[in-house]
Design an enzyme around this catalytic site. Structure first.
Site, PDB file in Angstrom:
ATOM      1  NE  ARG A  91      -2.347  -1.786   3.296  1.00  0.00           N
ATOM      2  CZ  ARG A  91      -2.913  -2.044   4.464  1.00  0.00           C
ATOM      3  NH1 ARG A  91      -4.138  -1.641   4.711  1.00  0.00           N
ATOM      4  NH2 ARG A  91      -2.264  -2.711   5.387  1.00  0.00           N
ATOM      5  CD  GLN A  92       4.165   4.882   2.193  1.00  0.00           C
ATOM      6  OE1 GLN A  92       3.168   4.860   2.892  1.00  0.00           O
ATOM      7  NE2 GLN A  92       4.710   6.005   1.749  1.00  0.00           N
ATOM      8  CG  ASP A 161     -12.171   0.968  -3.955  1.00  0.00           C
ATOM      9  OD1 ASP A 161     -11.975   0.246  -4.937  1.00  0.00           O
ATOM     10  OD2 ASP A 161     -11.405   1.007  -2.971  1.00  0.00           O
ATOM     11  CE  LYS A 184     -12.106   2.378   0.098  1.00  0.00           C
ATOM     12  NZ  LYS A 184     -11.290   1.210   0.469  1.00  0.00           N
ATOM     13  NE  ARG A 186      -8.695   4.036   3.787  1.00  0.00           N
ATOM     14  CZ  ARG A 186      -9.048   3.175   4.732  1.00  0.00           C
ATOM     15  NH1 ARG A 186      -9.097   3.569   5.992  1.00  0.00           N
ATOM     16  NH2 ARG A 186      -9.371   1.940   4.442  1.00  0.00           N
TER      17      ARG A 186
HETATM   18  C1  R5P Z   1      -8.038  -0.475  -0.158  1.00  0.00           C
HETATM   19  O1  R5P Z   1      -7.630   0.044  -1.183  1.00  0.00           O
HETATM   20  C2  R5P Z   1      -8.071  -1.947   0.015  1.00  0.00           C
HETATM   21  O2  R5P Z   1      -8.466  -2.606  -1.141  1.00  0.00           O
HETATM   22  C3  R5P Z   1      -8.976  -2.350   1.157  1.00  0.00           C
HETATM   23  O3  R5P Z   1     -10.302  -1.949   0.825  1.00  0.00           O
HETATM   24  C4  R5P Z   1      -8.564  -1.688   2.428  1.00  0.00           C
HETATM   25  O4  R5P Z   1      -7.186  -1.810   2.648  1.00  0.00           O
HETATM   26  C5  R5P Z   1      -9.309  -2.314   3.583  1.00  0.00           C
HETATM   27  O5  R5P Z   1      -8.911  -1.700   4.757  1.00  0.00           O
HETATM   28  P1  R5P Z   1      -9.777  -1.755   6.063  1.00  0.00           P
HETATM   29  O6  R5P Z   1     -10.184  -3.188   6.271  1.00  0.00           O
HETATM   30  O7  R5P Z   1      -8.845  -1.259   7.124  1.00  0.00           O
HETATM   31  O8  R5P Z   1     -10.951  -0.861   5.871  1.00  0.00           O
END
Ligand code: R5P
Length: 286
Positions: A91-92, A161, A184, A186
């Site tokens: 993710r980073q 998303d 979505k 965040r």
């Molecule tokens: C985001 O881009 C990922 O695909 C997941 O939706 C996200 O990492 C889920 O994170 P969490 O369970 O903390 O909401």
């Protein structure tokens, strides 16, 4: 071929060896009193093609992978393939704020310093693959997820998303059911706002598909929105069940009707196996 199972992925590695009909060797990994990793492969030699199956999450598993790579190389492996079912730090994948590292690139570069091939499964950002300095493949869990849910009464497959819309499409098409995505936003590390779905959810049995669940915030909020929009049932499936901070308990105690994930991370709901998908990739010449 010999399959070496690291401590994070023993069941998956055993299943993989069984499907390939090859030897399984388990790494004996323990921790020194100060927390440092000790590992040993109890085998006379590994003079064959060797596959190491080990996650690089959490950090302790990454260190174990580095040590296994060295041990396997020293034991005479001809070709070393890393199977990283869940690749951490994806993710980073870029510098979001000045002063940050490109973590995913750092991990990929270091892991590929001592191996010949890498296999990942549903890596969070495919661009990260470019940082592996060796042949690599990212395998998709969509087929095994679709097989699992086929015939279980799902009417609609959703991604949380638009960025993950391709995954819902892939799973939906394989199951022969409709697919769409939610919007979505965040708000913080743990808070996510899901806009009301544009499609009609009323009376539908919905399956949300995501690559990973970490805190569960995304899914719990999405489920509430869908139920408020009239969904009859909401199940969720992800490839990587990271489930931090009691996420699994929170998910099972929420409005969700079912929680499932693949066995890239082994836990009590990892009932969908990617072993066959990995075995097929290992049988191919590349
Ligand atoms: C985001 O881009 C990922 O695909 C997941 O939706 C996200 O990492 C889920 O994170 P969490 O369970 O903390 O909401």
């Amino acid at each position: 071929m010999i399959v070496v199972g690291g401590s994070s992925s023993r069941d998956l590695a055993k299943d993989l060896a069984a499907l390939l009909g090859c030897t399984y060797v388990q790494a004996a990994t323990t921790r020194f009193p100060d927390g440092e990793c000790y590992t040993r492969i109890d085998s006379e030699s590994l003079s064959d093609d060797v596959v190491i199956v080990q996650n690089t999450y959490p950090d302790t598993n990454l260190i174990e992978m580095f040590l296994l790579q060295d041990a396997v190389r020293k034991m005479g492996a001809k070709k070393m393939t890393l199977v990283i079912p869940y690749f951490g730090y994806a993710r980073q994948d870029r510098v979001f704020k000045p002063g940050e590292p490109e973590s995913a690139k750092v991990m990929a570069m270091h892991l590929s310093m001592n191996c010949d091939r890498v296999i990942t499964v549903d890596i969070h950002k495919e661009a990260v693959l470019d940082h592996f300095n060796c042949p690599h493949k990212d395998l998709k869990a969509a087929a095994v997820i679709a097989d699992y849910f086929k015939g279980r009464g799902i009417d609609l497959v959703l991604s949380p998303d638009i960025g993950a819309a391709g995954r819902a499409k892939d799973v939906g098409e394989r199951m022969g059911v409709a697919y769409d995505h939610l919007n979505k936003t965040r708000l913080s590390g743990t808070d996510v706002k899901i806009a009301p779905a544009s499609m009609d959810c009323k009376g539908k049995h919905i399956l949300i598909v995501d690559d990973m669940i970490s805190t569960g915030g995304t899914i719990i909020t999405a489920t509430q929105a869908l139920k408020e929009a009239g969904a009859k049932s909401v199940a969720v499936v992800c490839t990587h069940g990271v489930f931090v901070n009691n996420a699994l308990e929170r998910l099972t105690g929420s409005a969700l009707d079912a929680v499932l994930c693949c066995n890239t991370l082994e836990n009590e709901v990892s009932h969908i196996s990617v072993a066959g998908t990995i075995a097929e990739a290992l049988k191919e010449k590349w």
